[in-house]
Design a protein around this motif. Structure first.
Motif, PDB file in Angstrom:
ATOM      1  N   GLU A  39       0.795  -1.228   0.000  1.00  0.00           N
ATOM      2  CA  GLU A  39       0.000   0.000   0.000  1.00  0.00           C
ATOM      3  C   GLU A  39       0.828   1.279   0.000  1.00  0.00           C
ATOM      4  OE1 GLU A  39      -2.588  -0.322   3.350  1.00  0.00           O
ATOM      5  OE2 GLU A  39      -3.771  -1.976   2.485  1.00  0.00           O
ATOM      6  N   ASN A  40       2.136   1.163   0.100  1.00  0.00           N
ATOM      7  CA  ASN A  40       2.968   2.358   0.212  1.00  0.00           C
ATOM      8  C   ASN A  40       4.113   2.345  -0.796  1.00  0.00           C
ATOM      9  OD1 ASN A  40       2.086   3.841   2.936  1.00  0.00           O
ATOM     10  ND2 ASN A  40       2.006   1.615   3.275  1.00  0.00           N
ATOM     11  N   GLU A  41       4.653   3.537  -1.020  1.00  0.00           N
ATOM     12  CA  GLU A  41       5.812   3.663  -1.895  1.00  0.00           C
ATOM     13  C   GLU A  41       7.007   2.936  -1.279  1.00  0.00           C
ATOM     14  OE1 GLU A  41       8.563   7.276  -3.796  1.00  0.00           O
ATOM     15  OE2 GLU A  41       6.720   7.719  -2.695  1.00  0.00           O
ATOM     16  N   SER A  42       7.828   2.337  -2.121  1.00  0.00           N
ATOM     17  CA  SER A  42       8.974   1.586  -1.615  1.00  0.00           C
ATOM     18  C   SER A  42       9.963   2.499  -0.900  1.00  0.00           C
ATOM     19  CB  SER A  42       9.698   0.873  -2.764  1.00  0.00           C
ATOM     20  OG  SER A  42       8.854  -0.068  -3.374  1.00  0.00           O
ATOM     21  N   PRO A  43      10.427   2.099   0.293  1.00  0.00           N
ATOM     22  CA  PRO A  43      11.442   2.890   0.998  1.00  0.00           C
ATOM     23  C   PRO A  43      12.800   2.768   0.321  1.00  0.00           C
ATOM     24  CG  PRO A  43      11.028   0.854   2.182  1.00  0.00           C
ATOM     25  CD  PRO A  43      10.032   0.893   1.044  1.00  0.00           C
ATOM     26  N   ASP A  44      13.724   3.618   0.726  1.00  0.00           N
ATOM     27  CA  ASP A  44      15.090   3.534   0.195  1.00  0.00           C
ATOM     28  C   ASP A  44      15.835   2.324   0.761  1.00  0.00           C
ATOM     29  OD1 ASP A  44      14.894   5.964  -1.308  1.00  0.00           O
ATOM     30  OD2 ASP A  44      15.093   7.055   0.584  1.00  0.00           O
ATOM     31  N   LEU A  45      15.419   1.916   1.959  1.00  0.00           N
ATOM     32  CA  LEU A  45      16.113   0.825   2.640  1.00  0.00           C
ATOM     33  C   LEU A  45      15.183   0.206   3.674  1.00  0.00           C
ATOM     34  CD1 LEU A  45      18.810  -0.706   3.288  1.00  0.00           C
ATOM     35  CD2 LEU A  45      19.307   1.132   4.923  1.00  0.00           C
ATOM     36  N   ILE A  46      15.302  -1.104   3.848  1.00  0.00           N
ATOM     37  CA  ILE A  46      14.540  -1.803   4.883  1.00  0.00           C
ATOM     38  C   ILE A  46      15.509  -2.506   5.832  1.00  0.00           C
ATOM     39  CG2 ILE A  46      12.845  -3.613   5.379  1.00  0.00           C
ATOM     40  CD1 ILE A  46      11.715  -3.213   2.582  1.00  0.00           C
ATOM     41  N   PHE A  47      15.312  -2.287   7.129  1.00  0.00           N
ATOM     42  CA  PHE A  47      15.978  -3.091   8.144  1.00  0.00           C
ATOM     43  C   PHE A  47      14.964  -4.160   8.561  1.00  0.00           C
ATOM     44  CE2 PHE A  47      18.942   0.378   8.408  1.00  0.00           C
ATOM     45  CZ  PHE A  47      20.113  -0.187   8.900  1.00  0.00           C
ATOM     46  N   MET A  48      15.344  -5.430   8.434  1.00  0.00           N
ATOM     47  CA  MET A  48      14.373  -6.502   8.619  1.00  0.00           C
ATOM     48  C   MET A  48      14.900  -7.576   9.559  1.00  0.00           C
ATOM     49  SD  MET A  48      12.582  -8.756   5.552  1.00  0.00           S
ATOM     50  CE  MET A  48      11.938  -7.303   4.716  1.00  0.00           C
ATOM     51  N   ASP A  49      14.186  -7.760  10.664  1.00  0.00           N
ATOM     52  CA  ASP A  49      14.501  -8.870  11.561  1.00  0.00           C
ATOM     53  C   ASP A  49      14.068 -10.165  10.870  1.00  0.00           C
ATOM     54  OD1 ASP A  49      15.176 -10.389  13.744  1.00  0.00           O
ATOM     55  OD2 ASP A  49      13.426  -9.847  14.934  1.00  0.00           O
ATOM     56  N   ILE A  50      14.755 -11.244  11.106  1.00  0.00           N
ATOM     57  CA  ILE A  50      14.422 -12.495  10.418  1.00  0.00           C
ATOM     58  C   ILE A  50      13.284 -13.236  11.109  1.00  0.00           C
ATOM     59  CG2 ILE A  50      15.302 -14.813   9.898  1.00  0.00           C
ATOM     60  CD1 ILE A  50      17.878 -13.545   8.986  1.00  0.00           C
ATOM     61  N   GLN A  51      13.315 -13.311  12.421  1.00  0.00           N
ATOM     62  CA  GLN A  51      12.263 -14.014  13.147  1.00  0.00           C
ATOM     63  C   GLN A  51      11.253 -13.004  13.674  1.00  0.00           C
ATOM     64  OE1 GLN A  51      14.803 -16.193  15.912  1.00  0.00           O
ATOM     65  NE2 GLN A  51      14.581 -18.046  14.689  1.00  0.00           N
ATOM     66  N   LEU A  52      10.078 -12.976  13.037  1.00  0.00           N
ATOM     67  CA  LEU A  52       9.032 -12.026  13.396  1.00  0.00           C
ATOM     68  C   LEU A  52       7.944 -12.701  14.222  1.00  0.00           C
ATOM     69  CD1 LEU A  52       8.826 -10.192   9.960  1.00  0.00           C
ATOM     70  CD2 LEU A  52       9.997  -9.408  12.029  1.00  0.00           C
ATOM     71  N   ALA A  53       6.964 -11.907  14.639  1.00  0.00           N
ATOM     72  CA  ALA A  53       5.936 -12.393  15.549  1.00  0.00           C
ATOM     73  C   ALA A  53       5.136 -13.552  14.971  1.00  0.00           C
ATOM     74  CB  ALA A  53       5.002 -11.245  15.927  1.00  0.00           C
ATOM     75  N   ASP A  54       4.937 -13.553  13.640  1.00  0.00           N
ATOM     76  CA  ASP A  54       4.093 -14.584  13.023  1.00  0.00           C
ATOM     77  C   ASP A  54       4.836 -15.441  12.000  1.00  0.00           C
ATOM     78  OD1 ASP A  54       4.416 -12.499  11.293  1.00  0.00           O
ATOM     79  OD2 ASP A  54       2.329 -12.401  10.648  1.00  0.00           O
ATOM     80  N   GLY A  55       6.153 -15.493  12.078  1.00  0.00           N
ATOM     81  CA  GLY A  55       6.907 -16.345  11.163  1.00  0.00           C
ATOM     82  C   GLY A  55       8.220 -15.723  10.741  1.00  0.00           C
TER      83      GLY A  55
END
Length: 254
Positions: free
Chosen positions: A45-61
């Motif tokens: 639903e949103n414009e792509s950010p310049d960068l994503i910081f992403m944890d690997i193990q999230l609340a639902d998978g």
């Protein structure tokens, strides 16, 4: 730089955001997201950010489920307390892999890497095609062999000689092409992370099979597949309908 944080621990996300802003005061944290479901919704639903910081193990998978559900075009810096997902991370838009707990030095290096890559591709118009050619030539190599203990002896079983791995009652066993069996002190999940994904496939919770061992594949009831190997298996090898597509693509990817 507009940055999206995908991290299920609120305190960790807050500390990460503060550290990023202290390193790059011009950065903007767009949002902090805690689950796969919420991340998919935001990216759609949103414009792509310049960068994503992403944890690997999230609340639902695992965060890798995000890439299966929505197209992610932004570069990603993966953040985790574990290093067993490194290979999968770099196959999913990963430009760096930062281990927790975060340090100013590791985050600074990761952010610098993103900036350098961006500047490189902006000044080298033909770099992307060249990079694609290079990546197509790269063969992902997995673990060469496994150390086992049997009959009071330590032996190294070459991975290329392994027809399949299977687990039964929490015991994982290696079966070679000549029918020999060796117990190994690792879970199937741990073993899978060490193998070349083009060579071994996790067909179900119990079995990891070598491409070379696949003899025949047949349709089964309710859109399942039954797989026959060149080496006898203790159980009938069934692949659920949710994995049939990826398994057939794996077979066809040579």
């Amino acid at each position: 730089m507009k940055i999206l944080l995908i991290e299920d621990e609120i305190k960790t996300a807050k500390a990460l955001g503060q550290l990023i802003l202290s390193i790059n005061p011009t950065a903007k944290i767009l949002a902090t997201i805690q689950s796969v479901e919420a991340a998919v919704k935001y990216i759609r639903e949103n414009e792509s950010p310049d960068l994503i910081f992403m944890d690997i193990q999230l609340a639902d998978g695992l965060c890798f489920d995000i890439f299966k559900l929505v197209k992610v075009v932004s570069p990603v810096i993966f953040c985790t307390a574990f290093d067993e997902y490194a290979l999968e991370a770099f196959k999913a838009n990963g430009v760096d892999y930062v281990l927790k707990p975060f340090s100013r030095e590791s985050l600074t290096a990761a952010l610098d890497k993103v900036v350098h890559l961006k500047n490189f591709f902006q000044t080298h118009d033909n770099a992307l095609p060249d990079l694609e050619v290079l990546l197509n030539k790269i063969e992902v190599r997995g673990k060469k062999g496994f150390l086992v203990f049997k009959n009071n002896k330590y032996l190294t079983i070459q991975t290329e000689n392994i027809a399949f791995f299977y687990t039964h009652h929490d015991t994982t066993t290696i079966t070679t092409f000549d029918g020999q069996e060796f117990p190994v002190n690792q879970s199937l999940d741990e073993i899978y992370q060490q193998l070349a994904p083009h060579q071994f496939f996790r067909i179900n919770r119990q079995y990891l099979v070598n491409y070379t061992a696949v003899k025949e594949v047949e349709h089964y009831f309710t859109r399942k597949l039954v797989v026959s190997l060149s080496v006898d298996t203790p159980d009938k090898l069934l692949i659920g309908k949710d994995k049939t597509g990826s398994f057939l693509n794996w077979l066809d990817s040579r």
